[in-house]
Design a protein around this motif. Sequence first.
Motif, short mmCIF file in Angstrom:
data_model
loop_
_atom_site.label_atom_id
_atom_site.label_comp_id
_atom_site.label_asym_id
_atom_site.label_seq_id
_atom_site.Cartn_x
_atom_site.Cartn_y
_atom_site.Cartn_z
N ASN A 58 -7.33 12.12 2.48
CA ASN A 58 -6.57 11.40 3.52
C ASN A 58 -5.08 11.68 3.40
OD1 ASN A 58 -8.83 10.20 4.64
ND2 ASN A 58 -8.69 8.37 3.35
N GLN A 59 -4.58 11.80 2.17
CA GLN A 59 -3.15 12.01 1.95
C GLN A 59 -2.72 13.45 2.23
OE1 GLN A 59 -0.63 9.75 0.80
NE2 GLN A 59 -2.16 8.22 1.34
N TRP A 64 -9.11 9.37 -1.09
CA TRP A 64 -7.67 9.14 -0.96
C TRP A 64 -6.92 10.46 -0.88
CZ3 TRP A 64 -3.73 10.65 -4.30
CH2 TRP A 64 -2.46 10.12 -4.02
N ASP A 70 0.80 4.17 -2.80
CA ASP A 70 0.56 5.57 -2.43
C ASP A 70 1.69 6.48 -2.90
OD1 ASP A 70 -1.89 5.11 -1.28
OD2 ASP A 70 -1.11 4.89 0.76
N SER A 109 0.83 -1.21 0.00
CA SER A 109 0.00 0.00 0.00
C SER A 109 0.85 1.25 0.00
CB SER A 109 -0.92 0.01 1.22
OG SER A 109 -1.85 -1.06 1.15
#
Length: 329
Positions: free
Chosen positions: A316-317, A313, A277, A273
């Motif tokens: 969150n990043q 995503w 990412d 993961s």
Amino acid sequence: MTALVRSASLTGFTEVATSCGLDPYALATEVGLPRRGLDEPDLMIPTQSVGQLLELAAARGREPAFGLRMAESRRLSNLGPLALLVRDERTLRDALEVLVTHIHMHNEALSVRVEQVGNLVSIRVEMGVGPGAFRQSSELVIGVTFRVLSVFMGAGWQPRLVCFTHRAPADLRVHRRLFGRAVEFGHEFDGIVCNASDLDVPNPGADPVMVRYARRLLEQSSGKRPRDSARVRELVVVLMPRGHCRVEVVAQHMGMDRRTLARRLAAEGTTFSAVVDNVRRDLLGGYLKDGARPLAEVSDLLGFSAPSAFSRWHRNQFGIAARSRVNQP
């Protein structure tokens, strides 16, 4: 030292062999190749054995155009990570320079030379096993090279000449179907001759973001055995835009199960993961900087199932909405 080639070189072998009434897996075993080499594209297998396999299949199946029939179904993606750089270069000339420099990563026995004389360019392919030693391999390689050129020039493009060092077969129907009528046998080299102007036609699908990223990956892995995390990174870049970027798929490409892959990545201080990412963050910066792509397209290129998944995503990043970054310097 035995020269190796990616097992992607055998893409289409199973289908052509079966159509000739042959058992492809039995033939692979007979020449000492692993059966899974017919199903997995990223094994490194001996070039000599691949040549022997194609010659054996052509003889047993009584199909003198066996290699060319395999080439007809080839896609650029068969070149693996190298395909990313070739596909997104600005022109065919730039793409050929990439092939000349990096083709050894796909096939250690293969070399490509580009020579220009006046208005003509010859793209010469050398197998490293002597002229005519493996006729089927030569025709497969020239057929694949033609397919790569056609990606840039369009399906209707025809070269000035397609050259083979070996003698002509009795039946030229497959050669004509793939190359047209400009095919010559008994030539001094194996290759393709085209107009020099063809090499400078702009590639409308060029992606400068992917070119920069793919070039960095290739330079990092060139000349040395990459870490498992680097290999995963390459595969993630290849599989992500196609929607197949799952840990079990990447593990299968690397010839292991997902638990083994997880252990190896953990030994390098990372996870699957985390690699995904990192790739997404790197590519996203380039896509947003270059600016012309809508967020829905960026979402697809980064392998998300839906724009909403991309939005979650991104928040969150980075702690902000993706839309807020569009058109910002």
